[in-house]
Design a protein around this motif. Sequence first.
Motif, short mmCIF file in Angstrom:
data_model
loop_
_atom_site.label_atom_id
_atom_site.label_comp_id
_atom_site.label_asym_id
_atom_site.label_seq_id
_atom_site.Cartn_x
_atom_site.Cartn_y
_atom_site.Cartn_z
N VAL A 219 0.83 -1.21 0.00
CA VAL A 219 0.00 0.00 0.00
C VAL A 219 0.86 1.26 0.00
O VAL A 219 0.46 2.30 -0.55
N MET A 220 2.05 1.18 0.60
CA MET A 220 2.95 2.34 0.63
C MET A 220 3.46 2.65 -0.78
O MET A 220 3.54 3.82 -1.18
N LEU A 221 3.82 1.62 -1.51
CA LEU A 221 4.29 1.84 -2.89
C LEU A 221 3.15 2.35 -3.75
O LEU A 221 3.33 3.24 -4.58
N THR A 222 1.96 1.79 -3.55
CA THR A 222 0.79 2.25 -4.32
C THR A 222 0.53 3.73 -4.07
O THR A 222 0.22 4.49 -5.01
N GLU A 223 0.65 4.14 -2.82
CA GLU A 223 0.42 5.55 -2.48
C GLU A 223 1.44 6.45 -3.16
O GLU A 223 1.09 7.52 -3.65
N LEU A 224 2.69 6.01 -3.19
CA LEU A 224 3.73 6.80 -3.84
C LEU A 224 3.46 6.90 -5.35
O LEU A 224 3.56 7.98 -5.94
N CYS A 225 3.12 5.79 -5.95
CA CYS A 225 2.88 5.77 -7.40
C CYS A 225 1.63 6.54 -7.80
O CYS A 225 1.50 6.96 -8.96
N ALA A 226 0.71 6.75 -6.85
CA ALA A 226 -0.55 7.43 -7.17
C ALA A 226 -0.40 8.94 -7.19
O ALA A 226 -1.33 9.65 -7.60
N LEU A 227 0.75 9.47 -6.78
CA LEU A 227 0.92 10.92 -6.77
C LEU A 227 0.95 11.46 -8.20
O LEU A 227 1.78 11.04 -9.02
N PRO A 228 0.08 12.40 -8.54
CA PRO A 228 0.07 12.95 -9.90
C PRO A 228 1.36 13.67 -10.26
O PRO A 228 1.69 13.81 -11.43
N SER A 229 2.09 14.10 -9.23
CA SER A 229 3.29 14.91 -9.46
C SER A 229 4.55 14.08 -9.65
O SER A 229 5.64 14.63 -9.78
N THR A 230 4.43 12.74 -9.68
CA THR A 230 5.62 11.90 -9.76
C THR A 230 5.60 10.97 -10.97
O THR A 230 4.54 10.63 -11.52
N GLU A 231 6.80 10.58 -11.36
CA GLU A 231 7.00 9.54 -12.37
C GLU A 231 7.92 8.51 -11.74
O GLU A 231 9.04 8.83 -11.36
N VAL A 232 7.43 7.27 -11.58
CA VAL A 232 8.16 6.26 -10.82
C VAL A 232 8.74 5.19 -11.75
O VAL A 232 8.05 4.67 -12.63
N TRP A 233 10.03 4.90 -11.51
CA TRP A 233 10.73 3.84 -12.23
C TRP A 233 11.26 2.83 -11.23
O TRP A 233 11.72 3.21 -10.16
N ILE A 250 11.16 9.56 -9.57
CA ILE A 250 11.56 8.67 -8.49
C ILE A 250 12.05 7.36 -9.10
O ILE A 250 11.29 6.65 -9.76
N GLU A 251 13.32 7.07 -8.91
CA GLU A 251 13.92 5.85 -9.45
C GLU A 251 14.30 4.93 -8.29
O GLU A 251 15.02 5.33 -7.39
N ILE A 252 13.79 3.70 -8.34
CA ILE A 252 14.06 2.71 -7.30
C ILE A 252 14.94 1.61 -7.90
O ILE A 252 14.60 1.03 -8.94
N GLU A 253 16.06 1.36 -7.25
CA GLU A 253 17.00 0.33 -7.72
C GLU A 253 17.26 -0.66 -6.59
O GLU A 253 17.43 -0.27 -5.43
#
Length: 423
Positions: A219-233, A250-253
Amino acid sequence: MRAERTIESDGPVHVAVVGGGPSGCYTAAALRKVLPGVQISVFDSRPAPFGLIRYGVAPDHQGMKNVARQFERLFASGGTEFFGGVTVGADLSLEELTDNYHVVVMATGLAQDRPLGIPVDPYAALFGAGEVMRYLNSDPDERLRAWSDDPSRRLGQDVLIIGAGNVALDVARLLAKTDEELIGSDIDDTARASLEIPRIESIRILGRGPREKARWDAVMLTELCALPSTEVWIDGERVTASDQETPTTIEIEFTRTPLRVDHVDERSVLVAADSAGSGAEHVYVVDSIVTATGFVAADPQGPHTSFDGSLPVVRIGGCSSGVLGNLAENRALAKAAAAEVVTLVDQKTRRAGADGIRPLMDAAVLSYDDWLAVDAEEVRRAGPGRCRQKISSLPEMHVVVDAHRRAAHSRAGSDATRQQLSL
């Protein structure tokens, strides 16, 4: 059936709880169920209660912060007294507590960010996730507050977060959110401006293990990805896009093991190894680095942990396990701690409780009634889009409390006068 015990002593059972956060408050509530008539004193080094709920939980997670309502009922129901601004080991000794209480419960949590354990250049811009969260939560004791005018204590445009757990995602979300996305929170806008968070353009999150072993809740990742102001990789694959002109990237490695932190040309440099087996090194040049790799006790050799087991002391939560559990885990541990307290109570001894402690403390100690005055003032000060504006200065908090006490004293005097006149 609820386990209750009647204590056959010359007076009520007195229990001291050191730490007014979730572990301490849940334990106090559990004690009231298993020891009817118990008198509980909750001590906290900060003047305000609720610990992690007030200063650690992300300011945009108001639903989680609402658990404080349960604790408010605990203090309002009688039999549980709050002493804010009292540090055990400095203002009071552990021995003074055990002299005046049947049992002492240590619920002091884990107050410091865990060190990385690798070479770190002292000039690198390195922040702990805990200190960033406390600063954004208006903690008056947070050291970043004293450095707010230091230009080196800015996050910059490019931020790297070490760690891939819930705390890392909490920090990333708060750093990525726009003013509009923070509506309804109680974030410290002065602290946010001091760190220059609105300037952040990119956030990189590094996890040591593989993606399937990430320690975040989905749910934490979902919340981060749901932000209109972000692009998540994630590992080079874009998982969300944004239609905004300049989204925060936001880049996660994963499989990145930090080796050292350098400082080159006024920037912070993290060198990490590929822990997937290739042996390759990766170099990340950023403006600042935030560590989110766990927490440790503030003083593991201090008075909170140095007792030898001969004293009637029970430890619970982070200061016992070394891990900060979630609220459900804290509640379960509190029940077990309350049961242990029952076994330690000496039925034949009499203790003074709070009456024996009050002469040892000065007028700067805040009661729960004082806290209610601070709470009301913070809500009154709330600006547009905020549910409250926390008071982040201890002197300012005491100004509010002093005014409250004077008003209460004046009302008491007026009531006494009216009563005399009615006679």
